[in-house]
Each structure stands twice: as structure tokens, then as C-alpha cells.
Design an enzyme around this catalytic site. Structure first.
Site, PDB file in Angstrom:
ATOM      1  N   SER A  19      49.116  37.950  44.802  1.00 51.96           N
ATOM      2  CA  SER A  19      48.999  36.666  43.674  1.00 51.96           C
ATOM      3  C   SER A  19      49.228  35.622  44.580  1.00 51.96           C
ATOM      4  CB  SER A  19      50.487  37.120  41.665  1.00 51.96           C
ATOM      5  OG  SER A  19      50.123  38.604  41.612  1.00 51.96           O
ATOM      6  N   LYS A  70      48.014  32.325  36.711  1.00 50.23           N
ATOM      7  CA  LYS A  70      49.662  32.729  36.951  1.00 50.23           C
ATOM      8  C   LYS A  70      50.104  30.793  37.351  1.00 50.23           C
ATOM      9  CE  LYS A  70      50.212  36.568  38.406  1.00 50.23           C
ATOM     10  NZ  LYS A  70      50.461  37.574  37.704  1.00 50.23           N
ATOM     11  N   CYS A 104      57.321  37.348  37.067  1.00 53.19           N
ATOM     12  CA  CYS A 104      56.002  37.901  37.808  1.00 53.19           C
ATOM     13  C   CYS A 104      56.806  38.114  39.403  1.00 53.19           C
ATOM     14  CB  CYS A 104      55.450  36.632  38.533  1.00 53.19           C
ATOM     15  SG  CYS A 104      53.535  37.176  39.533  1.00 53.19           S
ATOM     16  N   SER A 309      47.805  45.308  33.931  1.00 53.51           N
ATOM     17  CA  SER A 309      48.028  43.658  34.016  1.00 53.51           C
ATOM     18  C   SER A 309      47.267  43.327  33.280  1.00 53.51           C
ATOM     19  CB  SER A 309      48.621  43.468  35.320  1.00 53.51           C
ATOM     20  OG  SER A 309      48.831  41.550  34.780  1.00 53.51           O
ATOM     21  N   HIS A 314      45.341  46.557  37.702  1.00 50.11           N
ATOM     22  CA  HIS A 314      45.944  45.858  38.899  1.00 50.11           C
ATOM     23  C   HIS A 314      44.854  45.958  40.352  1.00 50.11           C
ATOM     24  CE1 HIS A 314      47.935  43.303  41.537  1.00 50.11           C
ATOM     25  NE2 HIS A 314      48.493  42.556  40.442  1.00 50.11           N
ATOM     26  N   MET A 318      51.848  45.216  40.708  1.00 47.97           N
ATOM     27  CA  MET A 318      52.326  44.315  40.276  1.00 47.97           C
ATOM     28  C   MET A 318      53.973  43.579  40.599  1.00 47.97           C
ATOM     29  SD  MET A 318      50.812  45.200  37.903  1.00 47.97           S
ATOM     30  CE  MET A 318      51.402  45.851  36.780  1.00 47.97           C
ATOM     31  N   GLY A 319      54.415  42.427  41.548  1.00 50.33           N
ATOM     32  CA  GLY A 319      55.992  42.689  41.911  1.00 50.33           C
ATOM     33  C   GLY A 319      56.779  43.743  41.096  1.00 50.33           C
TER      34      GLY A 319
END
Length: 400
Positions: A19, A70, A104, A309, A314, A318-319
Site C-alpha cells: 500500500s 490512505k 492498515c 477491500s 485486492h 491486506m496486511g
């Protein structure tokens, strides 16, 4: 007619994991935006370029995807046992709101480097060379993250040979430990498994009854079997994101799962809670070609996972969803664990659209209830640009 001049705000544009976002020091924001509320949300939306009916964010720093829309606010910690407080804002692309409901996990990797570089960490805790252990308070979810940040000659080491699928170039490795990642009892529906079950029957109108693992770890996540919804688990972004009917189906699953998890009290609330929960589908290992052209073999991974997401599949993972995957894989009987072959495990390597990722978790059964002490994974981070962002001075004029 007079128009307000632009104002400039110190900021850093950073990649963290797969990201990227705009980072701010809390004390460098305009006074009105230093507190939660409409002024802060308006500023962040204007910086990113939202709301944008064209869904491109041309007039802002956003990249028109969930991975690039973000913002992060960092401050010296108010807690004696932490170095910094970290707040994450997921900015909607086409709607006028900022979602503060979750973390995030990818940008978490950039918080430690940003904090060190911007003088937010006690210099006595930062070695000239070696590893700086940065204790981060994740304010959105009230959890601790430990970041191991490499240092070289008194500065954060950003270059290196650590490769992360979904990121084109190698960089320095940053290990993250997400401590006690399960939701607290009073946090939107309960503890690790809000329904008390590792697998539930989730009734979704128009789709039927789906087996689902609904878990609060890292980020609230709803896991379903790929086969049950007509997929193989080898899908790439275009296979899902170009199919409006598929996206609507996943949003329906997400909304009914959120209701079942106690995250919302009415289905209509799901539209204003886009960041959480996530919905993902799992499958046993299978060979596929990742979006980069890289071949992923059946023996390269323990299972396949695809996650959505902000309404789209995605491009990697995503972490925070990776934390949920690691936790669920460590608990026998979950859909994630079963897709990986079942049994007890402390780590799992899963295939995603961009390649593969390994994540570990420590889970144990205590008095008949599963608990997880931490999840561990490695990411990388890098400063892309530093200086100021510029926005019109009347950014909040039309905000409530």
C-alpha cells in the site's frame, strides 16, 4: 470573486507493504484537524482527492484504489510503554467519508520508519546501526504493534534485498509483530470468534447458506470457501473487478456477515463501513500465474486466498487480513485451516493474486476458548516523497 489561497501542510508520501499513503505528524496538521471530526476528515479527503465521481482522484494524492487511498497520522505516544500513536484513515474514493474502523497492516510497516525520521522516537531508543524496536500503539483498534526497523549510520535503512510479492522492487525487511490481535470483548461483536464458533452457517439472501469463518484478528474478516461461490481461488483482479454482479454478491456477503458479527445493527450501515469487515475466499493449493507473470506452483503454498477491500478484489493481500489468515490457519477447524490441510500449525504460506506471503501466529486453547498472542509477518517500507501537500484553504467550507 475572491478565492482562498492554497495552504501547505508538512507530509510524507510513503509505501508500506503493498500500500501507499500520505503520512502526517499530528502536531503539524492545521489546528482544526488535530482533533477527530469534520475538519480532519475534510482535510484528508481534499489531500487524497475525494469524493471523486470520476473515481480517479486526479486532483489529489490518491491512486484511485483501496491500496492507495490512505492516510496516516502519527504522534508521540501518550502511553508510557509505547513510542508512538498511529491512526489510520481509509479515504473513500467516490463518497464523502473517511473510514476509521480498522488498521492498515501494510502501512503499519512504514510507521516506525516515519516516526524515527521525523524525530518522534526517543533517540536513546534508536541505535546508530542494527535494529530499532519501535513500540506502536494502533489507535483505531487499541492494539500494540512491534516494528523491527533496520538502521544504518544513524538513519533508517530503506534499501535492501527483501522481496515482497506485489511490490516491484526489493527493499529492507521490516518485521512486524501484531500483539494480541484479536478484538476485545466490547469491540463490535466480541472476541476472536464473535459467534463463538469457528465455522457458521451464514444465510445470504439470493446466494443461500454459506459455511463461513468469521474472525476478529488483525481486522474483522469473513472467510468463505471459493468453491461454494463458484470460484477456484486462482482468480486475479480482472476476473472479479470487471464483473459487477460478482462485486454485488461479495458486498451482500460482507453486509450479512457484518450483521452476524455484530459490527453493524442494520444492513444499511454497511455502506458507511466500507473498510471493515473484509470478505475473503479460500481454496486448497493449486497452480496459477500471478499478476506479474510469476508461476506459483501447487507445492509453493499451503492454500489460496483472495480478499476484497473497499468493494474490489485486492491486488495482493491486506496486511491486516494476512493477520486474520495466519490466526485462522493456526486454529483447527476453521475454513482457512481446512483449506491448508487441517491440523495444528504456527505458520502458513498462502497464494494471493500477486504471488505468495508467509505469516505466523501463536494461538492456544484456554478454558475452551481460542486466544492468539501475536501474529508475525515481514514487510518493507520506503519514502517516496517528502515535503508539503497543498490544498485550497477553504477545504472545510462546505463540511458539516
Amino acid at each position: 470573486m475572491a478565492f482562498a489561497a492554497q495552504i501547505r501542510i508538512p507530509a510524507t508520501y510513503m509505501r508500506g507493504g503493498t500500500s501507499k499513503g500520505v503520512f502526517f505528524r499530528l502536531d503539524e496538521l492545521p489546528e482544526a484537524a488535530r482533533q477527530p471530526g469534520a475538519a480532519r476528515d475534510a482535510l484528508l479527503m481534499r489531500v487524497i482527492g475525494s469524493p471523486d465521481p470520476y473515481a480517479k482522484q486526479i486532483d489529489g494524492m490518491g491512486g484511485a484504489t483501496s491500496s492507495t487511498s490512505k492516510t496516516v497520522i502519527v504522534a508521540r505516544s501518550t502511553r508510557a510503554d509505547h513510542d508512538v500513536d498511529y491512526l489510520f484513515g481509509q479515504v473513500s474514493i467516490d463518497s464523502a467519508f473517511v473510514d476509521w474502523s480498522g488498521n492498515c497492516g501494510n502501512l503499519s510497516a512504514a510507521v516506525g520508519p516515519f516516526a524515527i525520521t521525523n524525530g518522534l522516537v526517543d533517540p536513546a531508543r534508536v541505535p546508530e546501526n542494527g535494529i530499532a524496536t519501535i513500540r506502536i500503539w494502533q489507535a483505531n483498534i487499541g492494539k500494540t504493534i512491534i516494528a523491527q526497523v533496520p538502521m544504518a549510520n544513524g538513519a533508517v535503512q530503506e534499501t535492501g534485498d527483501f522481496e515482497l510479492d506485489g511490490v516491484t522492487f526489493p527493499a529492507a525487511e521490516i518485521q512486524l509483530e501484531f500483539m494480541d490481535p484479536a478484538a476485545d470483548e466490547d469491540d463490535g461483536g466480541g472476541a476472536l470468534f464473535p459467534t463463538g464458533q469457528v465455522v457458521d452457517d451464514l444465510e445470504v439472501p439470493g446466494i443461500g447458506v454459506l459455511k463461513a469463518t468469521m474472525i476478529n484478528s488483525g481486522i474483522p474478516t469473513i472467510f468463505v470457501n471459493a468453491e461454494a461461490i463458484g470460484y477456484r481461488g486462482t482468480e486475479l483482479q480482472d476476473d472479479i473487478n470487471a464483473d459487477a454482479a460478482a462485486l454485488a454478491k461479495f458486498e451482500t456477503i460482507r453486509a450479512y456477515g457484518a450483521l452476524r458479527m455484530g459490527l453493524i445493527s442494520d444492513l444499511a450501515e454497511a455502506a458507511k463501513r466500507q473498510h471493515t469487515p473484509k470478505v475473503a475466499f479460500v481454496a486448497p493449493p493449486a497452480a496459477y500465474t500471478a499478476s506479474s507473470g510469476k508461476a506459483v506452483g501447487t507445492g509453493d503454498v499451503d492454500l489460496l486466498v483472495r480478499a476484497l477491500s473497499m468493494g474490489k478484489l485486492h491486488h495482493a493481500m491486506m496486511g491486516t487480513a494476512a493477520v486474520a489468515i495466519g490466526t485462522a490457519s493456526a486454529i483447527p477447524g476453521t475454513l482457512v485451516n481446512l483449506a491448508a490441510g487441517g491440523g495444528e500449525r504456527t505458520a502458513v504460506r498462502f497464494g494471493h493474486p500477486s504471488g505468495a506471503l508467509r505469516v505466523g501466529a501463536e494461538a492456544r486453547l484456554v478454558d475452551g476458548q481460542w486466544t492468539v498472542t501475536k501474529a508475525i509477518m515481514s514487510r518493507s517500507a520506503r519514502v517516496l516523497m517528502s515535503g508539503w501537500v497543498h490544498i485550497p484553504g477553504d477545504y472545510a467550507a462546505n463540511q458539516g
